[in-house]
Design a protein around this motif. Structure first.
Motif, short mmCIF file in Angstrom:
data_model
loop_
_atom_site.label_atom_id
_atom_site.label_comp_id
_atom_site.label_asym_id
_atom_site.label_seq_id
_atom_site.Cartn_x
_atom_site.Cartn_y
_atom_site.Cartn_z
N ASP A 178 41.50 100.32 22.44
CA ASP A 178 42.64 99.52 22.85
C ASP A 178 43.45 100.06 23.73
OD1 ASP A 178 44.42 97.52 23.28
OD2 ASP A 178 44.92 97.30 21.01
N TRP A 179 43.36 100.00 25.11
CA TRP A 179 44.31 100.36 25.94
C TRP A 179 45.10 99.40 26.83
CZ3 TRP A 179 39.97 103.86 29.05
CH2 TRP A 179 39.51 104.82 27.81
N SER A 180 45.27 98.35 26.05
CA SER A 180 46.08 97.44 26.70
C SER A 180 47.49 97.43 26.76
CB SER A 180 45.95 95.85 26.00
OG SER A 180 46.49 96.27 24.49
N ASN A 181 47.99 98.46 26.29
CA ASN A 181 49.43 98.87 26.54
C ASN A 181 49.62 99.74 27.54
OD1 ASN A 181 52.04 98.28 25.37
ND2 ASN A 181 52.14 100.36 24.54
N PHE A 182 48.74 100.12 28.52
CA PHE A 182 48.84 101.08 29.38
C PHE A 182 48.38 100.64 30.53
CE2 PHE A 182 48.40 103.14 25.28
CZ PHE A 182 49.55 103.91 25.17
N ASN A 183 48.52 101.19 31.60
CA ASN A 183 47.84 100.76 33.01
C ASN A 183 47.46 101.81 33.85
OD1 ASN A 183 50.02 102.20 34.20
ND2 ASN A 183 51.29 100.30 34.69
N ASN A 199 34.16 107.53 35.15
CA ASN A 199 33.44 106.29 34.62
C ASN A 199 33.82 105.64 33.47
OD1 ASN A 199 31.55 106.78 36.90
ND2 ASN A 199 30.62 108.35 35.74
N ILE A 200 34.31 104.35 33.43
CA ILE A 200 34.58 103.96 32.14
C ILE A 200 33.50 103.09 31.56
CG2 ILE A 200 36.19 102.18 31.00
CD1 ILE A 200 38.25 103.28 32.70
N TYR A 201 32.68 103.32 30.36
CA TYR A 201 31.48 102.57 30.07
C TYR A 201 31.99 101.48 28.94
CZ TYR A 201 28.93 106.75 31.98
OH TYR A 201 28.33 107.61 32.66
N THR A 202 31.49 100.42 29.24
CA THR A 202 31.76 99.26 28.30
C THR A 202 30.33 98.88 27.53
OG1 THR A 202 30.95 97.47 30.04
CG2 THR A 202 33.48 98.16 29.82
N ASP A 203 30.52 98.14 26.74
CA ASP A 203 29.29 97.73 25.71
C ASP A 203 29.29 96.49 25.61
OD1 ASP A 203 27.42 98.21 24.21
OD2 ASP A 203 28.36 98.66 22.39
N PRO A 204 28.73 95.67 26.51
CA PRO A 204 28.80 94.18 26.48
C PRO A 204 27.68 93.60 25.47
CG PRO A 204 27.33 95.35 28.35
CD PRO A 204 28.11 96.46 27.85
N TYR A 205 27.91 92.41 25.28
CA TYR A 205 26.98 91.84 24.28
C TYR A 205 25.55 91.52 24.92
CZ TYR A 205 25.64 88.54 20.62
OH TYR A 205 24.93 87.83 19.70
N TYR A 214 32.40 100.98 35.21
CA TYR A 214 33.48 100.89 36.07
C TYR A 214 34.09 102.45 36.54
CZ TYR A 214 34.31 96.15 33.97
OH TYR A 214 34.17 94.88 33.61
N THR A 215 34.06 102.49 37.98
CA THR A 215 34.06 103.72 38.34
C THR A 215 35.15 103.95 39.48
OG1 THR A 215 31.81 104.07 38.36
CG2 THR A 215 32.65 105.52 40.05
N TYR A 216 35.82 105.07 39.39
CA TYR A 216 36.81 105.32 40.61
C TYR A 216 36.72 107.10 40.78
CZ TYR A 216 40.64 104.92 43.86
OH TYR A 216 41.53 104.81 44.93
N PHE A 217 37.17 107.49 41.89
CA PHE A 217 37.09 108.81 42.33
C PHE A 217 38.17 109.64 41.94
CE2 PHE A 217 34.50 105.95 44.95
CZ PHE A 217 33.29 106.45 44.73
N MET A 218 38.03 110.84 41.57
CA MET A 218 38.66 112.00 41.43
C MET A 218 38.63 113.15 42.60
SD MET A 218 39.86 113.92 38.03
CE MET A 218 38.18 114.79 37.76
N PHE A 219 39.64 113.27 43.30
CA PHE A 219 39.23 114.44 44.35
C PHE A 219 40.21 115.66 43.85
CE2 PHE A 219 38.75 110.61 46.37
CZ PHE A 219 37.62 110.79 47.00
N ASN A 247 30.47 90.69 42.46
CA ASN A 247 31.39 90.02 41.37
C ASN A 247 32.24 90.84 40.91
OD1 ASN A 247 32.52 88.19 39.98
ND2 ASN A 247 30.81 87.90 38.42
N GLN A 248 33.61 91.28 41.30
CA GLN A 248 34.47 92.18 40.63
C GLN A 248 35.44 91.56 39.81
OE1 GLN A 248 34.41 95.62 41.28
NE2 GLN A 248 32.41 95.33 42.41
N HIS A 249 35.81 92.27 38.71
CA HIS A 249 36.75 91.79 37.82
C HIS A 249 37.52 93.01 37.11
CE1 HIS A 249 33.88 92.57 34.59
NE2 HIS A 249 33.01 91.78 35.39
N PRO A 250 38.66 93.11 36.80
CA PRO A 250 39.36 94.31 36.14
C PRO A 250 38.57 94.76 34.90
CG PRO A 250 40.76 92.32 36.66
CD PRO A 250 39.53 91.99 36.52
N VAL A 251 38.96 96.01 34.33
CA VAL A 251 38.61 96.47 33.02
C VAL A 251 39.27 95.91 32.07
CG1 VAL A 251 38.25 98.67 31.80
CG2 VAL A 251 38.34 98.77 34.17
N TRP A 252 38.50 95.54 30.92
CA TRP A 252 38.94 94.80 29.66
C TRP A 252 39.35 95.80 29.01
CZ3 TRP A 252 40.11 89.83 28.65
CH2 TRP A 252 40.33 89.45 27.41
#
Length: 316
Positions: A178-183, A199-205, A214-219, A247-252
């Protein structure tokens, strides 16, 4: 015994889904460990024909001890849920601005992560992880090799990764963060100048979404100095098997409720694990030191999502 074998080898069913999962959790210590993340099989390799229950060492005492452990974990989870989010009081949860998720000070901290490379598909890259100097960081190092395996099927190679082990609750239930309190994701690292994918891995149904991440880059800048990196969650984009999705949408960032997690009925793609991957197509050694990985609530960051979203089947 016959009932256990039938349930372990039987097809999925709706009415007994929860009973099936509970039985598997009770028999968990008796069965061999399966692959943690992937069921990849090399082209031409023979499939595994021997069912896992044939390797089981059925022990009544071991099952009773395991049941006691799982019940105590369930009791603690229930108490934490009644106390507040994450086991913290509501006031503390609302005022919390930073949180350390992982830090690396002992072998136990390293055991919460696994490393992998293209060696799983026949590649020649190598990756290792160990404690850094004075046991104050994790040192991820190895050699990247982009030579493609000669199996007639694989077209690309050359990657190494580090990934957190999925958290599990009582009775081997899936646990979500639960990371909903942070951005923002907040890290203290020291690299060698090579870029990494976070990489942020989700576990869909649904099973067809199992490769979504979900991916972003770290230099990293290289050199002897540590750097603190802040990556807003709004910057992460959705991809599947290396392809950016239209089809893009924010990380849940929120997790399923306690009851949803208990019966695994949530349809939301909650965060399950975090990982780092290097695959910049440059052969040679690499090195990354990680002091800690945490969360930050940056109140100056107002962006909700950095990418365009599209409505499907909208009327003209």
């Amino acid at each position: 015994m016959a009932l256990a074998v039938m349930l372990l080898n039987g097809a999925s069913f709706h009415g007994g889904c929860c009973r099936h999962k509970v039985l598997l959790s009770l028999l968990g210590p008796l069965l061999g460990n399966s692959k943690l993340y992937s069921s990849y099989r090399r082209p031409g390799a023979e499939p595994e024909k021997k069912p896992s229950w044939q390797n089981a060492d059925f022990s009544f005492k071991k099952s009773i001890d395991h049941l006691k452990t799982q019940l105590s974990l369930l009791k603690k989870e229930t108490q934490d849920y009644l106390k507040g989010p994450g086991g913290h009081s509501v006031s503390q949860h609302l005022l919390e601005q930073t949180r350390v998720l992982w830090q690396f000070r002992s072998q136990e901290d390293l055991n919460k992560w696994v490393v992998s490379s293209d060696a799983e598909i026949g590649g020649k890259s190598k990756v290792y992880i160990k404690l850094g100097r004075n046991n104050q960081a994790a040192l991820l190092y190895g050699t990247l090799n982009t030579e493609v395996p000669r199996d007639g099927e694989t077209q690309y190679s050359g990657y190494c990764s580090m990934r957190s082990r999925p958290a599990v609750g009582s009775f081997k239930r899936k646990k979500y963060y639960d990371w909903s309190n942070f951005n923002s994701l907040y890290l203290r690292v020291r690299g060698d100048g090579r870029p990494w994918m976070v990489n942020i891995y989700t576990d869909p149904y649904f099973s067809h979404q199992k490769d979504d991440l979900y991916t972003y880059f770290m230099f990293t800048r290289g050199g002897p100095y540590w750097e603190e990196i802040q990556i807003p969650f709004s910057k992460f984009f959705l991809s599947s098997r290396g392809r950016v999705q239209d089809n893009q949408h924010p990380v849940w960032l929120d997790k399923a409720s306690f009851l949803e997690a208990l019966f695994e009925i949530s349809f939301e793609k909650a965060v399950r694990t975090l990982g780092f991957t290097i695959g910049d197509k440059v052969d040679g050694p690499f090195q990354l030191e990680i002091d800690f990985i945490g969360l930050l609530n940056d109140r100056a960051h107002r962006e909700e999502f950095a990418y365009e979203t599209y409505d499907k089947n909208t009327p003209v």
